[in-house]
Design a protein around this motif. Sequence first.
Motif, PDB file in Angstrom:
ATOM      1  N   PRO A   1       6.144   3.530  -8.027  1.00  0.00           N
ATOM      2  CA  PRO A   1       6.146   2.117  -7.625  1.00  0.00           C
ATOM      3  C   PRO A   1       7.549   1.559  -7.389  1.00  0.00           C
ATOM      4  N   LYS A   2       7.679   0.802  -6.307  1.00  0.00           N
ATOM      5  CA  LYS A   2       8.928   0.144  -5.916  1.00  0.00           C
ATOM      6  C   LYS A   2       8.582  -1.242  -5.377  1.00  0.00           C
ATOM      7  N   PRO A   3       9.534  -2.168  -5.438  1.00  0.00           N
ATOM      8  CA  PRO A   3       9.308  -3.437  -4.735  1.00  0.00           C
ATOM      9  C   PRO A   3       9.267  -3.154  -3.228  1.00  0.00           C
ATOM     10  N   ILE A   4       8.250  -3.678  -2.562  1.00  0.00           N
ATOM     11  CA  ILE A   4       8.094  -3.462  -1.124  1.00  0.00           C
ATOM     12  C   ILE A   4       8.036  -4.818  -0.432  1.00  0.00           C
ATOM     13  N   VAL A   5       8.909  -4.992   0.554  1.00  0.00           N
ATOM     14  CA  VAL A   5       8.919  -6.214   1.360  1.00  0.00           C
ATOM     15  C   VAL A   5       8.452  -5.813   2.752  1.00  0.00           C
ATOM     16  N   PHE A   6       7.464  -6.532   3.271  1.00  0.00           N
ATOM     17  CA  PHE A   6       6.897  -6.200   4.577  1.00  0.00           C
ATOM     18  C   PHE A   6       7.064  -7.393   5.503  1.00  0.00           C
ATOM     19  N   PHE A   7       7.769  -7.184   6.613  1.00  0.00           N
ATOM     20  CA  PHE A   7       7.889  -8.200   7.655  1.00  0.00           C
ATOM     21  C   PHE A   7       6.985  -7.787   8.810  1.00  0.00           C
ATOM     22  N   ALA A   8       6.011  -8.631   9.133  1.00  0.00           N
ATOM     23  CA  ALA A   8       5.080  -8.349  10.226  1.00  0.00           C
ATOM     24  C   ALA A   8       5.185  -9.458  11.264  1.00  0.00           C
ATOM     25  N   GLN A   9       5.082  -9.083  12.519  1.00  0.00           N
ATOM     26  CA  GLN A   9       5.120 -10.091  13.574  1.00  0.00           C
ATOM     27  C   GLN A   9       3.776 -10.796  13.709  1.00  0.00           C
ATOM     28  N   GLN A  10       2.700 -10.102  13.336  1.00  0.00           N
ATOM     29  CA  GLN A  10       1.374 -10.722  13.380  1.00  0.00           C
ATOM     30  C   GLN A  10       0.511 -10.157  12.265  1.00  0.00           C
ATOM     31  N   SER A  11      -0.473 -10.950  11.855  1.00  0.00           N
ATOM     32  CA  SER A  11      -1.349 -10.494  10.779  1.00  0.00           C
ATOM     33  C   SER A  11      -2.578 -11.377  10.724  1.00  0.00           C
ATOM     34  N   ASP A  12      -3.554 -10.916   9.960  1.00  0.00           N
ATOM     35  CA  ASP A  12      -4.731 -11.716   9.667  1.00  0.00           C
ATOM     36  C   ASP A  12      -4.988 -11.612   8.162  1.00  0.00           C
ATOM     37  N   LEU A  13      -5.918 -12.377   7.664  1.00  0.00           N
ATOM     38  CA  LEU A  13      -6.167 -12.431   6.235  1.00  0.00           C
ATOM     39  C   LEU A  13      -6.521 -11.059   5.660  1.00  0.00           C
ATOM     40  N   GLU A  14      -7.368 -10.318   6.341  1.00  0.00           N
ATOM     41  CA  GLU A  14      -7.792  -8.996   5.859  1.00  0.00           C
ATOM     42  C   GLU A  14      -6.603  -8.033   5.773  1.00  0.00           C
ATOM     43  N   THR A  15      -5.749  -8.043   6.791  1.00  0.00           N
ATOM     44  CA  THR A  15      -4.573  -7.161   6.801  1.00  0.00           C
ATOM     45  C   THR A  15      -3.598  -7.561   5.701  1.00  0.00           C
ATOM     46  N   THR A  16      -3.406  -8.854   5.523  1.00  0.00           N
ATOM     47  CA  THR A  16      -2.508  -9.333   4.469  1.00  0.00           C
ATOM     48  C   THR A  16      -3.017  -8.890   3.105  1.00  0.00           C
ATOM     49  N   ARG A  17      -4.312  -9.046   2.868  1.00  0.00           N
ATOM     50  CA  ARG A  17      -4.894  -8.612   1.593  1.00  0.00           C
ATOM     51  C   ARG A  17      -4.745  -7.112   1.395  1.00  0.00           C
ATOM     52  N   ALA A  18      -4.979  -6.351   2.458  1.00  0.00           N
ATOM     53  CA  ALA A  18      -4.849  -4.892   2.371  1.00  0.00           C
ATOM     54  C   ALA A  18      -3.413  -4.503   2.031  1.00  0.00           C
ATOM     55  N   ALA A  19      -2.444  -5.207   2.608  1.00  0.00           N
ATOM     56  CA  ALA A  19      -1.028  -4.918   2.324  1.00  0.00           C
ATOM     57  C   ALA A  19      -0.695  -5.237   0.871  1.00  0.00           C
ATOM     58  N   ILE A  20      -1.163  -6.371   0.377  1.00  0.00           N
ATOM     59  CA  ILE A  20      -0.907  -6.752  -1.016  1.00  0.00           C
ATOM     60  C   ILE A  20      -1.575  -5.742  -1.956  1.00  0.00           C
ATOM     61  N   ASN A  21      -2.811  -5.338  -1.638  1.00  0.00           N
ATOM     62  CA  ASN A  21      -3.514  -4.349  -2.460  1.00  0.00           C
ATOM     63  C   ASN A  21      -2.828  -2.985  -2.431  1.00  0.00           C
ATOM     64  N   ALA A  22      -2.087  -2.698  -1.356  1.00  0.00           N
ATOM     65  CA  ALA A  22      -1.368  -1.426  -1.233  1.00  0.00           C
ATOM     66  C   ALA A  22      -0.053  -1.448  -2.003  1.00  0.00           C
ATOM     67  N   GLY A  23       0.307  -2.604  -2.591  1.00  0.00           N
ATOM     68  CA  GLY A  23       1.511  -2.661  -3.416  1.00  0.00           C
ATOM     69  C   GLY A  23       2.659  -3.450  -2.840  1.00  0.00           C
ATOM     70  N   VAL A  24       2.430  -4.154  -1.743  1.00  0.00           N
ATOM     71  CA  VAL A  24       3.500  -4.954  -1.142  1.00  0.00           C
ATOM     72  C   VAL A  24       3.806  -6.142  -2.050  1.00  0.00           C
TER      73      VAL A  24
END
Length: 195
Positions: free
Chosen positions: A73-96
């Motif tokens: 585990p590491k701190p992960i910062v993700f910059f996305a140009q576009q997203s939706d609620l489902e993708t955001t949740r999936a990213a947070i669940n993946a450890g972002v």
Amino acid sequence: MYKLMLVDSDAERATSLEQALQTAGYQQIIRLATSQHLLAAVRTHQPDIILIDMQSPDRDTLESLNNVNRETPKPIVFFAQQSDLETTRAAINAGVSAYIVDDLPSKRLQSVLEVAIARFQEHQKLKNELEEYKTRLSDRKDVDKAKGILMQHRQLSEEEAYQLLRKMAMDRNMKIGEAARNFIAAMALLGGSLP
């Protein structure tokens, strides 16, 4: 200073981001053009922070992040140009730790990274406390079960059974929960009836 891993398939954008990171004081930057072998790269380079800049996280990237979060585990910062609620949740669940949908905020880059690190550390602390609580609960159940076996087979009081388990643990230089598990396993092998 932290060692940072930058994942960005756009070379021009990555160069710009790397300059912004260096301006913010990050001098140790490892650049990857793809998240395809992210876990292997993390194992090799041992970064303190992972920063990913892409259009939107795809399934492979989320899987890579999940693997990193599970194994190292590491701190992960993700910059996305576009997203939706489902993708955001999936990213947070993946450890972002921080998920930002917008252009890269070069003026706020340092504070975004600091917040992500702090959030990650707090999450890890809670995770460790939960694991410790689960272990203590499991130990207590095993100690109670071992006491019950001793009370039944040796006609001991609860306190006497506990003291005997405690002595066993001290003699073997182990925690009482571990001694209780070993005792339960030994009794099961010997065919003793377990309560």
